[in-house]
Structures are given as structure tokens and as C-alpha cells.
Design an enzyme around this catalytic site. Structure first.
Site, PDB file in Angstrom:
ATOM      1  N   LYS A 201      21.947  21.986   5.976  1.00  0.00           N
ATOM      2  CA  LYS A 201      21.486  22.927   6.460  1.00  0.00           C
ATOM      3  C   LYS A 201      20.532  23.574   7.354  1.00  0.00           C
ATOM      4  O   LYS A 201      18.916  23.303   6.499  1.00  0.00           O
ATOM      5  CB  LYS A 201      21.732  24.192   4.532  1.00  0.00           C
ATOM      6  CG  LYS A 201      21.193  25.623   4.949  1.00  0.00           C
ATOM      7  CD  LYS A 201      20.710  26.391   3.229  1.00  0.00           C
ATOM      8  CE  LYS A 201      19.230  25.886   3.665  1.00  0.00           C
ATOM      9  NZ  LYS A 201      18.796  27.052   4.689  1.00  0.00           N
ATOM     10  N   GLU A 274       9.965  15.483   2.066  1.00  0.00           N
ATOM     11  CA  GLU A 274       9.061  15.632   2.912  1.00  0.00           C
ATOM     12  C   GLU A 274       8.680  15.972   2.525  1.00  0.00           C
ATOM     13  O   GLU A 274       8.559  17.366   2.645  1.00  0.00           O
ATOM     14  CB  GLU A 274       8.712  14.822   4.019  1.00  0.00           C
ATOM     15  CG  GLU A 274       6.887  14.778   4.558  1.00  0.00           C
ATOM     16  CD  GLU A 274       7.232  14.733   6.205  1.00  0.00           C
ATOM     17  OE1 GLU A 274       6.732  15.984   7.212  1.00  0.00           O
ATOM     18  OE2 GLU A 274       7.638  13.725   6.466  1.00  0.00           O
ATOM     19  N   CYS A 308       3.495  18.999   9.295  1.00  0.00           N
ATOM     20  CA  CYS A 308       2.950  18.833   8.124  1.00  0.00           C
ATOM     21  C   CYS A 308       1.800  17.519   8.385  1.00  0.00           C
ATOM     22  O   CYS A 308       1.173  17.490   6.786  1.00  0.00           O
ATOM     23  CB  CYS A 308       4.468  17.825   6.895  1.00  0.00           C
ATOM     24  SG  CYS A 308       5.784  19.266   7.287  1.00  0.00           S
ATOM     25  N   GLU A 406      -2.270  24.591   1.468  1.00  0.00           N
ATOM     26  CA  GLU A 406      -2.025  24.658   3.096  1.00  0.00           C
ATOM     27  C   GLU A 406      -1.991  25.809   4.074  1.00  0.00           C
ATOM     28  O   GLU A 406      -1.233  26.855   3.356  1.00  0.00           O
ATOM     29  CB  GLU A 406      -0.578  23.649   2.444  1.00  0.00           C
ATOM     30  CG  GLU A 406       0.318  23.257   4.172  1.00  0.00           C
ATOM     31  CD  GLU A 406       1.318  22.251   3.996  1.00  0.00           C
ATOM     32  OE1 GLU A 406       1.645  21.978   4.694  1.00  0.00           O
ATOM     33  OE2 GLU A 406       2.008  22.432   3.048  1.00  0.00           O
TER      34      GLU A 406
END
Length: 537
Positions: A201, A274, A308, A406
């Protein structure tokens, strides 16, 4: 900084007619291409994706529901039963052919990556590099990683032991929007060569890139049904994918990663994650300031910070902080923003309105609480609806959202430190542990500081590329940044189940040759002492 003070970072105006010879979205994303790429998507509904460069629709797409996910897994399971019986060297050869096709036809996918993510072309090429390296690595090394291994048995010479590796079956993969080539097919390659099928997906907004890669893999020899794609809203399609998968691979936010892990745990299937990061770069007092300033631009603003492993916290030794900041800011202000399908721009767009609002919220909150904008700090709607200037903040305090949360955008906060111990302590003072960067002219000092940072990867004298690009070594996160690793042996063995086969020869593992239980126990005790003395392992 006001709009009138902002540097001239404009690229081609996306609202103006394209100059002659310049490719546009309509030139790249044709109805014929969309029909070709989506013919394998299992979906009965309709949805669409858009380009961040203008906000306009790119393509109408199939949308999958729960029943479509179930059918995709059924088809993948049937195909996987045949695929795993294909010799591993033949499976590996598919990856090597894919490697060559990818490099030959990279212009096609670079256009798609740019249109779907808004990133600069050089940053899109980082994805091509990463996928080509992974395809080459697993194309060459997979037979060795998967080869049956012999181990010393319980009783040397009498017990023969082999470790076998079997594919898990059908891997459910949930891929993010920010690296639509590398974090989709790049993660799927080791699963395929290990003998698995994949139901993926991808994010709907960047799915054309993943579908193009699927088409290329099929051209390279991968059976079509081994690679299934479903599209749809994460809360609808994601749980269904976890419900059917034999193993789950997820890249995304820590919050969603926890939900994925809980769903997989309820079914006792494995998962690799992750997740987020608040990555730190440490510039020590002996660093080459010019190189560190140039490296900070790459580390903080590649893909507009939507990476990331990019840097969001910058710790600089107090003795060089002012000089470093001056040079870093000058390089940042000189960066060229652009939106054309060509090399030259140094940064592209944010992916959409949600990312733009998150960046604006962090900057506005920091400024309202006393932080200083050293460079950037404003949106650039004159270039495109979601462009935001690369931004440096100084004087950030703990009360500011940008300090701990973040951002996932082109914003970095600068902090000063006095000793290496202080820098390490502050860099580690976060729930995240994905990536870090250390700058120093001393190799020994760099390794010492790196070893004390609680992150899955550390780069010395670069931001993120060396560790990520070294695919024989594992890459992943500590703490809230995830579970498991990609790359190296861990990156392929996680897609397998280990099986131990032990064959006993000549004598049983029980009393024999006329021994009663007590004599057998004495015999085995003497044998264990001898094996220790002769250093058997």
C-alpha cells in the site's frame, strides 16, 4: 524576515505557460501511462493524486476497499507458492535486470518522483541511486545470505545440523509518501529475492512512482501476481493489510507504527518499523567549518527536510558557533528553490498543505517565544503553493514545539555546547534514535563520539548518505524510531523463517551400548567437560 527581505529563490512559475521544450505534468502523466500503471491495482472505487508543484490533480486512480485487499492477498498467495520454488539465483537475476533497466530509464521515474513529491531533481536521483545499490547488492549477495548453513551439533560428528531459510509467505508493506521509489520497491526487493510475494500500500499521492517500479520489475522478469498493489486511505486499507499479512513492513510516523505493531502482535506475525526522528548533528571544536557548513545544508534541507534521517537539531561548539552559523546561514540564503523537471534547483516543495502548516506552526511558535530566524522563515507561494524557505532558528528553548517535536520540513534549530560529553548528552535527550552526524578532523574522536550516540546510524563528516548508502550494513532506529533493520543480512533475513534440521548418526541421544541412566548421565557429563576443554562452541 519579511517577504521583501527574502532572497530570490524563485524557479519557473508553475502557473505560467511552460517555455518551449520544457516538460509539464501533462506531458509526463498521460492517460495512456496511468492506464498502463494501474491495470494491476486491485480496486473497485475511485480516487486521485496531486502534484505539490501546483496543487493540481495528476491522475484518477482506482481505490481499494477491504474486499479488494483480501483478493490481492489471495492472488499473491497463489503466486508465491510457485515463486518460492524458483531457484534463488533466478530470483536474484530479476533484481540485476531491474538494476540495469532502472538506470537506463531513470528519466521517466525522476519526472514522476518530482511531480508526486515536489522535490528537486537531484534529491529524486538519490532514490534512484539507493534502489540501484539495493538491487545490485541483493542480486549478488542473496544466494549467500539464504544458503543453508552448517552448525556444530549437540554431539560433534554424531549430530549434523543445518540452518535453512524459508520465505515468510506474503509480506504486507505500507510505504510512505516522502521517498516513493526507495521506500516502496527498495524495501520490497529483498522480500522478493527471499521468495516472498508482496502486497504493497503506497501512499496514494505518490503511488504512480511505486506502480512504475512494479511495471519495471515485471519487465525484468518478476511474475506480476507476486507484486500486488492496493490504494486507499490508511485507516481503511492499512489495518486490512496487517490483518492478512504473514509479515509487515512499515515506514512512517511513530504513532501509526505503534498501531501497526499492535495489529501484527495480535496475530503473532513479525514486523519491521522505521519511524520518526529528531536527528542531531554535532560540530566539534576541531571541525572544518567550511565543510561542516556545506554538509549541514545537505543534511538539513535535502528533500525539503522531508527525510526521516535528515537533521533537525544542530549542536555547535561554542568556540566556533558564531563563525559556523554565519557561513551556514550564507549558504542557506543562497539556495535556489525550483519546480521544473530539470536539474539545477537545490530544494523543492513541501509535499502538501499539512506539511506546510506543520512547518509554519513550528516556526511561528518558536518566534513568538523568543527564537531568532537566522535564515528563511517564510512561505514562497510565488514559486508554488507549498514552498517554504530553508530555515535556521537560533535561541530555541525547551518550551518551543520545534525543540522536541519532529518537524519533517526545512527547519533546523542551532544550539551551543561546551564539551563533547554535553553534546552527546543533549543529542541523546530525545525519545528518538534514528540517525546522527558528527563533524571533526580527528577520526578517533569521531568514532568515540559516534559510539556514544544512541541512534541506529551515525555519519562522521557527512549528514546521512554514507551510512544509508552502505547497504552491506544494517540501517534502522533505536528507541521510538523503530524496530528491525533494512540493508545487509538483517534486511533480507527478516523476510525469512529460520528452520533447524538436526540429523543424528550412529548413536541416539539417549542411553545406549548397555549403559543405564546413571552411566549415561556420567558419560554425558564427561563429554561436556571435554568439549569445553577442547573449546567446542
Amino acid at each position: 524576515m519579511t517577504d521583501s527581505q527574502a532572497p530570490d529563490l524563485t524557479g519557473t512559475n508553475p502557473l505560467a505557460p511552460a517555455p518551449e521544450g520544457v516538460r509539464t505534468a501533462a506531458d509526463v502523466v498521460t492517460p495512456e501511462l496511468v492506464a498502463q500503471l494501474t491495470k494491476g491495482v486491485v480496486g473497485s472505487g475511485r480516487t486521485a493524486n496531486h502534484t505539490p508543484f501546483t496543487g493540481d490533480k495528476l491522475a484518477d486512480l482506482p481505490e481499494s476497499g477491504p474486499e479488494d485487499v483480501r483478493r490481492a492477498f489471495e492472488a499473491a498467495r497463489a503466486a508465491q507458492a510457485v515463486w518460492e520454488r524458483t531457484p534463488v539465483r533466478q530470483r536474484a537475476a530479476v533484481l540485476l535486470r531491474f538494476h540495469d533497466l532502472l538506470l537506463e530509464r531513470q528519466g521517466e521515474v525522476l519526472d514522476l518522483v518530482q511531480l508526486e513529491t515536489g522535490k528537486a531533481r537531484l534529491h529524486a536521483h538519490e532514490e534512484v541511486q539507493a534502489v540501484a545499490v539495493a538491487a545490485r547488492h541483493y542480486g549478488r549477495k542473496a544466494p549467500g545470505y539464504l544458503r543453508p548453513k552448517r552448525h556444530t551439533g549437540a554431539v560433534p560428528t554424531l549430530t549434523k545440523v543445518s540452518e535453512l531459510r524459508h520465505p515468510r509467505g506474503v509480506v504486507g508493506q505500507i510505504a510512505p509518501w516522502n521517498y516513493p521509489l526507495e521506500l516502496s520497491v527498495g524495501d520490497a526487493l529483498p522480500a522478493f529475492v527471499a521468495g516472498n510475494a508482496v502486497v504493497m500500500k503506497p501512499d496514494t499521492e505518490t503511488c504512480l512512482t511505486a506502480l512504475w517500479a512494479r511495471d519495471l520489475l515485471i519487465e525484468a522478469g518478476l511474475p506480476a501476481d507476486v507484486f500486488q498493489v492496493v490504494l486507499g486511505e490508511g485507516p481503511v486499507v492499512g489495518p486490512e493489510l496487517v490483518r492478512h499479512a504473514d509479515y509487515v513492513s512499515f515506514t512512517g510516523s511513530t504513532r501509526t507504527g505503534r498501531e501497526v505493531a499492535q495489529g501484527a502482535a495480535a496475530r503473532l506475525v513479525g514486523v519491521s518499523l522505521e519511524l520518526g526522528g529528531k536527528n542531531a548533528m554535532l560540530v566539534l571544536d576541531d571541525a572544518d567549518i567550511e565543510k561542516a557548513a556545506a554538509g549541514a545544508v545537505r543534511a538539513c534541507f535535502s528533500s525539503a527536510g522531508q527525510l526521516c534521517i535528515s537533521i533537525e537539531r544542530l549542536y555547535v561548539h561554542e568556540s566556533i558557533a558564531d563563525t559556523f552559523l554565519e557561513r551556514f546561514a550564507a549558504r542557506t540564503r543562497a539556495m535556489r528553490l525550483g519546480n521544473s523537471l530539470a536539474y539545477g534547483a537545490e530544494m523543492g516543495s513541501l509535499a502538501g498543505e499539512r506539511q506546510l502548516k506543520a512547518v509554519e506552526r513550528h516556526v511561528e511558535d518558536a518566534v513568538a517565544k523568543g527564537a531568532k530566524v537566522v535564515a528563511g522563515g517564510v512561505a514562497r507561494p510565488d514559486i508554488g503553493p507549498y514552498f517554504f524557505e530553508p530555515t535556521i532558528l537560533d535561541g530555541v528553548e525547551d518550551s518551543m514545539a520545534v525543540c522536541d517535536e519532529e518537524t519533517f520540513g526545512p527547519v533546523v534549530s542551532v544550539y551551543r555546547f561546551g564539551t563533547d560529553d554535553e553534546a552527546v548528552e543533549r543529542a541523546n535527550a530525545t525519545p528518538y534514535g534514528l540517525n546522527a552526524s558528527v563533524w571533526t578532523t580527528s577520526a578517533r574522536r569521531g568514532l568515540d563520539v559516534a559510539s556514544r550516540l544512541r541512534t541506529g546510524t551515525v555519519n562522521v563528516n557527512e549528514g546521512y548518505a554514507p551510512a544509508y548508502g552502505s547497504v552491506q550494513s544494517p540501517m534502522g532506529g533505536m528507541k521510538d524510531s523503530g524496530l528491525g533493520r533494512r540493508h545487509g543480512s538483517e534486511g533480507i533475513l527478516k523476510y525469512t523463517e529460520a528452520q533447524t534440521v538436526a540429523r543424528q548418526r550412529l548413536l541416539p541421544m539417549a542411553p545406549s551400548l548397555g549403559m543405564d541412566d546413571e552411566r549415561y548421565a556420567q558419560f554425558m557429563s564427561r563429554s561436556l567437560r571435554l568439549m569445553k576443554a577442547f573449546r567446542f562452541r
